[in-house]
Design a protein around this motif. Structure first.
Motif, mmCIF file in Angstrom:
data_model
loop_
_atom_site.group_PDB
_atom_site.id
_atom_site.type_symbol
_atom_site.label_atom_id
_atom_site.label_comp_id
_atom_site.label_asym_id
_atom_site.label_seq_id
_atom_site.Cartn_x
_atom_site.Cartn_y
_atom_site.Cartn_z
ATOM 1 N N ALA A 113 0.854 -1.182 0.000
ATOM 2 C CA ALA A 113 0.000 0.000 0.000
ATOM 3 C C ALA A 113 0.888 1.230 0.000
ATOM 4 C CB ALA A 113 -0.931 0.009 1.205
ATOM 5 N N LEU A 114 0.435 2.262 -0.708
ATOM 6 C CA LEU A 114 1.212 3.487 -0.840
ATOM 7 C C LEU A 114 0.247 4.663 -0.836
ATOM 8 C CD1 LEU A 114 3.956 4.864 -1.485
ATOM 9 C CD2 LEU A 114 3.472 4.451 -3.903
ATOM 10 N N SER A 115 0.513 5.638 0.013
ATOM 11 C CA SER A 115 -0.340 6.815 0.103
ATOM 12 C C SER A 115 0.511 8.057 -0.143
ATOM 13 C CB SER A 115 -1.004 6.896 1.482
ATOM 14 O OG SER A 115 -1.860 8.022 1.559
ATOM 15 N N ILE A 116 0.128 8.869 -1.115
ATOM 16 C CA ILE A 116 0.905 10.061 -1.463
ATOM 17 C C ILE A 116 -0.023 11.241 -1.688
ATOM 18 C CG2 ILE A 116 2.787 8.741 -2.511
ATOM 19 C CD1 ILE A 116 1.599 9.385 -5.245
ATOM 20 N N GLN A 117 0.569 12.413 -1.841
ATOM 21 C CA GLN A 117 -0.206 13.613 -2.136
ATOM 22 C C GLN A 117 -0.236 13.850 -3.644
ATOM 23 O OE1 GLN A 117 -1.415 13.797 1.340
ATOM 24 N NE2 GLN A 117 -1.871 15.695 0.234
ATOM 25 N N GLU A 118 -1.294 14.469 -4.080
ATOM 26 C CA GLU A 118 -1.406 14.820 -5.497
ATOM 27 C C GLU A 118 -0.177 15.602 -5.935
ATOM 28 O OE1 GLU A 118 -5.102 16.867 -6.203
ATOM 29 O OE2 GLU A 118 -5.602 15.565 -7.875
ATOM 30 N N GLY A 119 0.301 15.283 -7.119
ATOM 31 C CA GLY A 119 1.466 15.975 -7.643
ATOM 32 C C GLY A 119 2.773 15.244 -7.388
ATOM 33 N N GLU A 120 2.768 14.372 -6.395
ATOM 34 C CA GLU A 120 3.980 13.590 -6.109
ATOM 35 C C GLU A 120 4.094 12.433 -7.102
ATOM 36 O OE1 GLU A 120 4.456 14.289 -1.291
ATOM 37 O OE2 GLU A 120 3.536 12.444 -2.016
ATOM 38 N N ASN A 121 5.274 11.846 -7.112
ATOM 39 C CA ASN A 121 5.498 10.656 -7.935
ATOM 40 C C ASN A 121 5.255 9.402 -7.101
ATOM 41 O OD1 ASN A 121 6.286 12.395 -9.950
ATOM 42 N ND2 ASN A 121 8.477 12.062 -9.624
ATOM 43 N N ALA A 122 4.783 8.367 -7.760
ATOM 44 C CA ALA A 122 4.545 7.091 -7.088
ATOM 45 C C ALA A 122 5.356 6.016 -7.775
ATOM 46 C CB ALA A 122 3.058 6.728 -7.140
ATOM 47 N N THR A 123 6.091 5.251 -6.989
ATOM 48 C CA THR A 123 6.883 4.153 -7.531
ATOM 49 C C THR A 123 6.447 2.846 -6.899
ATOM 50 O OG1 THR A 123 8.803 5.581 -7.907
ATOM 51 C CG2 THR A 123 9.191 3.206 -7.844
ATOM 52 N N MET A 124 6.137 1.893 -7.766
ATOM 53 C CA MET A 124 5.761 0.569 -7.308
ATOM 54 C C MET A 124 6.711 -0.441 -7.925
ATOM 55 S SD MET A 124 1.702 1.174 -7.764
ATOM 56 C CE MET A 124 1.949 2.617 -8.777
ATOM 57 N N ASN A 125 7.072 -1.428 -7.145
ATOM 58 C CA ASN A 125 8.040 -2.425 -7.598
ATOM 59 C C ASN A 125 7.405 -3.805 -7.689
ATOM 60 O OD1 ASN A 125 10.435 -0.603 -7.440
ATOM 61 N ND2 ASN A 125 9.845 -0.582 -5.281
ATOM 62 N N CYS A 126 7.979 -4.618 -8.520
ATOM 63 C CA CYS A 126 7.475 -5.971 -8.738
ATOM 64 C C CYS A 126 8.663 -6.903 -8.884
ATOM 65 C CB CYS A 126 6.619 -5.988 -10.007
ATOM 66 S SG CYS A 126 6.164 -7.618 -10.609
ATOM 67 N N SER A 127 8.645 -7.984 -8.140
ATOM 68 C CA SER A 127 9.700 -8.981 -8.289
ATOM 69 C C SER A 127 9.070 -10.298 -8.702
ATOM 70 C CB SER A 127 10.469 -9.147 -6.966
ATOM 71 O OG SER A 127 9.600 -9.580 -5.943
ATOM 72 N N TYR A 128 9.837 -11.094 -9.397
ATOM 73 C CA TYR A 128 9.316 -12.375 -9.850
ATOM 74 C C TYR A 128 10.408 -13.427 -9.761
ATOM 75 C CZ TYR A 128 11.522 -10.790 -14.198
ATOM 76 O OH TYR A 128 12.414 -10.306 -15.120
ATOM 77 N N LYS A 129 10.026 -14.675 -9.956
ATOM 78 C CA LYS A 129 10.966 -15.753 -9.655
ATOM 79 C C LYS A 129 11.497 -16.496 -10.875
ATOM 80 C CE LYS A 129 9.199 -16.789 -5.005
ATOM 81 N NZ LYS A 129 8.203 -15.713 -4.903
ATOM 82 N N THR A 146 -5.790 6.906 -8.022
ATOM 83 C CA THR A 146 -6.066 6.022 -6.900
ATOM 84 C C THR A 146 -6.662 4.720 -7.416
ATOM 85 O OG1 THR A 146 -6.380 7.823 -5.324
ATOM 86 C CG2 THR A 146 -7.462 5.721 -4.821
ATOM 87 N N ALA A 147 -5.974 3.616 -7.135
ATOM 88 C CA ALA A 147 -6.381 2.309 -7.656
ATOM 89 C C ALA A 147 -5.412 1.263 -7.133
ATOM 90 C CB ALA A 147 -6.356 2.317 -9.186
ATOM 91 N N SER A 148 -5.683 0.018 -7.452
ATOM 92 C CA SER A 148 -4.726 -1.065 -7.217
ATOM 93 C C SER A 148 -3.961 -1.301 -8.502
ATOM 94 C CB SER A 148 -5.437 -2.346 -6.791
ATOM 95 O OG SER A 148 -6.007 -2.216 -5.515
ATOM 96 N N TYR A 149 -2.673 -1.499 -8.360
ATOM 97 C CA TYR A 149 -1.809 -1.719 -9.523
ATOM 98 C C TYR A 149 -1.186 -3.109 -9.424
ATOM 99 C CZ TYR A 149 -2.425 3.172 -10.566
ATOM 100 O OH TYR A 149 -2.997 4.384 -10.889
ATOM 101 N N PHE A 150 -1.266 -3.836 -10.530
ATOM 102 C CA PHE A 150 -0.774 -5.202 -10.558
ATOM 103 C C PHE A 150 0.283 -5.372 -11.645
ATOM 104 C CE2 PHE A 150 -3.906 -7.157 -7.816
ATOM 105 C CZ PHE A 150 -4.996 -6.311 -7.919
ATOM 106 N N CYS A 151 1.322 -6.106 -11.311
ATOM 107 C CA CYS A 151 2.218 -6.559 -12.366
ATOM 108 C C CYS A 151 1.846 -8.003 -12.688
ATOM 109 C CB CYS A 151 3.685 -6.443 -11.961
ATOM 110 S SG CYS A 151 4.243 -7.640 -10.741
ATOM 111 N N ALA A 152 2.055 -8.373 -13.926
ATOM 112 C CA ALA A 152 1.746 -9.735 -14.363
ATOM 113 C C ALA A 152 2.837 -10.179 -15.316
ATOM 114 C CB ALA A 152 0.376 -9.795 -15.041
ATOM 115 N N THR A 153 3.459 -11.299 -15.014
ATOM 116 C CA THR A 153 4.515 -11.810 -15.875
ATOM 117 C C THR A 153 3.902 -12.733 -16.913
ATOM 118 O OG1 THR A 153 4.924 -13.567 -14.269
ATOM 119 C CG2 THR A 153 6.308 -11.616 -14.133
#
Lengths: 115, 114
Positions: free
Chosen positions: B10-26, B84-91
């Motif tokens: 989960a990540l909460s930020i203010q409008e105008g900021e950047n959001a970084t989400m990471n994804c790892s896989y095996k 605002t949403a859920s973000y998914f990575c998919a391999t």
């Protein structure tokens, strides 16, 4: 833009009843997928059709689930009899081919609640 | 076994900021796709990056892929409340013939506060 229509959008049924979910992809897309997300879990693969043939059904949880794709067009996913743990959202997806450029587009989902 | 795993959950930020989400896989992959899901809605495709690519851009989105580390990141610049949403990575992996499927991670819930 998704080009995938799912019906019904929401369904509430009692345990033991049968539900049939339908998916209509835009024409010309041979590949059709079913995925689902049950409460608190990840989005999981169920099966993959290429035209009317089941290419991979390794994700189907048990024999209460039956998927068909008549004539390689629309697809149905039947759950019979439904159990409480089947509650979740069922996504259908389409893609044009299976190359590395393969973009998979999902529908809005069918939200199933079993009570 | 689980393939993709997003970080943070989960990540909460203010409008105008950047959001970084990471994804790892095996395991090895052919491509990696990012999706967004607004509450109660379907999965919206954001971007696809192939295994031989390192970076892709689409509007305010920037995706990187490091196959040596088996990781990817999604950067949303100048975020908006509508992000605002859920973000998914998919391999994505082709396991032979026309056998191709996506394996999803658990997702990152992004909240952008106005």
């Amino acid at each position: 833009e998704a080009g995938v229509t799912q019906f019904p959008s929401h369904s509430v049924i009692e345990k033991g009843q049968t539900v049939t979910l339908r998916c209509d992809p835009i024409s010309g897309h041979d590949n059709l997928y079913w995925y689902r997300r049950v409460m608190g879990k990840e989005i999981k693969f169920l099966l993959h059709f290429v035209k009317e043939s089941k290419q991979d059904e390794s994700g189907m949880p048990n024999n209460r689930f039956l998927a068909e794709r008549t004539g390689g067009t629309y697809s149905t996913l039947k759950v019979q009899p439904a159990e409480l743990e089947d509650s979740g959202v069922y996504f259908c997806a389409r893609s044009q081919d299976w190359t590395i450029r393969n973009t998979i587009y999902f529908g809005e989902g069918s939200w199933l609640t079993v009570v | 076994s689980q393939q993709g795993e997003e970080d943070p959950q989960a990540l909460s930020i203010q409008e105008g900021e950047n959001a970084t989400m990471n994804c790892s896989y095996k395991t090895s992959i052919n491509n990696l796709q990012w999706y967004r899901q607004n509450s109660g809605r379907g999965l919206v495709h954001l971007i696809l990056i192939r295994s031989n690519e390192r970076e892709k851009h689409s509007g305010r989105l920037r995706v990187t892929l490091d196959t040596s580390k088996k990781s990817s990141s999604l950067l949303i610049t100048a975020s908006r409340a509508a992000d605002t949403a859920s973000y998914f990575c998919a391999t994505g992996l082709n396991s032979g013939g026309s056998n191709y499927k996506l394996t999803f991670g658990k997702g990152t819930l992004l909240t952008v506060n106005p």
